[in-house]
Design a protein around this motif. Sequence first.
Motif, short mmCIF file in Angstrom:
data_model
loop_
_atom_site.label_atom_id
_atom_site.label_comp_id
_atom_site.label_asym_id
_atom_site.label_seq_id
_atom_site.Cartn_x
_atom_site.Cartn_y
_atom_site.Cartn_z
N HIS A 39 -0.84 -18.20 17.61
CA HIS A 39 -2.07 -17.93 19.07
C HIS A 39 -2.50 -16.41 17.66
CE1 HIS A 39 -3.08 -17.85 22.93
NE2 HIS A 39 -4.41 -17.01 22.62
N HIS A 41 -6.45 -14.51 17.08
CA HIS A 41 -7.85 -14.18 17.24
C HIS A 41 -8.26 -13.43 15.92
CE1 HIS A 41 -7.45 -16.07 21.49
NE2 HIS A 41 -6.76 -15.06 21.46
N LYS A 169 -8.74 -26.71 23.86
CA LYS A 169 -8.20 -25.48 24.74
C LYS A 169 -8.78 -25.60 26.15
CE LYS A 169 -7.19 -20.94 25.10
NZ LYS A 169 -7.04 -19.12 24.18
N HIS A 230 1.45 -18.27 26.45
CA HIS A 230 2.17 -17.51 27.42
C HIS A 230 3.34 -17.27 28.34
CE1 HIS A 230 -2.04 -16.20 25.76
NE2 HIS A 230 -2.44 -16.21 26.65
ZN LIG Z 1 -4.83 -15.24 23.05
#
Ligand SMILES: [Zn+2]
Length: 344
Positions: A39, A41, A169, A230
């Motif tokens: 994970h 970006h 997602k 998360h």
């Molecule tokens: Zn993220």
Amino acid sequence: MNADARREAAGPPSPAPEPFVRTVLGDIAPERLGRVDYHEHLFQTTPLLPGEELDDEDLSRGEAGLMRAAGIDAMVDATPWGLGRDPLAVARISHAAGVHVVATTGFHREAHYAGRSEVLELDEERMAAQCLADLLEGQLAVDALPGAGARERPPLGPAGAPVRAGLLKAGVDYWRISAFERRALAAVAAAHRITGAPVMVHLEHGSCAHEVLDALEADGAAPERVVLAHIDRSPDATLYAELAARGAYLGCDGAARLKEWPESALIDAIDGAREAGHGDRILLGGDVARRSRYLAYGGMPGIPYLTLRFVPRLERRVGEAGIRSFLVDNPRAFLRWPAPAAAG
Ligand SMILES: [Zn+2]
């Protein structure tokens, strides 16, 4: 429908008759992934993080190079539809930095699209169609509103093929799943049923984890194909064990967030889940995600923090074999698409 027509309807044929991972430069054997940060970006813009835009190809390539030098071979670029994705730049970075990148489609939680009523009013069918187009045909250079007019042809990336997403997602709010977010979950599940692509769900502070799995399961997506991103904002070995027992992957991406608890709390929770027999469900990522925290953009601690600082601390608890399963074996199993014949 004969086999050829069926293949055509399902999109371009994959070169691999075996399970594969769909990267921005093409489909690869899962064994080729290496060590995976599940994970991060490379590009992201959202009204929720003003001033934190990741939008500079040179700087994002620099951060990817630092990540590679810090021992990561592959990453998921976890930015979903409409939040500054730049698929051609991601593919160029993957090529230049020598890092496998799995791109993302789907929709983030509602707050990221605040004020964009044309997005928030999308129905499930249009959302699912957008997901399937990104997964099977390729991403457009710039995200256009799903279903608005005839779709252009996706441009070709550096490998001479369209840049396809390899992961679905959705996102939900803190103890709230809005109508938009519920449609996104349904759309993602629909695209998953057709392709077998892996599913990530953004949880806000680790809330709604069971509720998200319930919704996806009701829509035909098994928890075994879902990562709860998360989840470690709620560093709780008991919760981890419950969710892992349902089959879900635990997205542990909260290292270096020191305001709420020390990293030792994350290490305790991860190790607790491992000791309870769920070490095969843990994925590690950084989700650094802000320009003020990227080294190449002039900030800190940067994407390399994960492998340079956090993983060595975790390894002292879980051993080399534990880290190997979190960084290599588990993401390889999670990111795998079924062999084309089984993808239906
Ligand atoms: Zn993220």
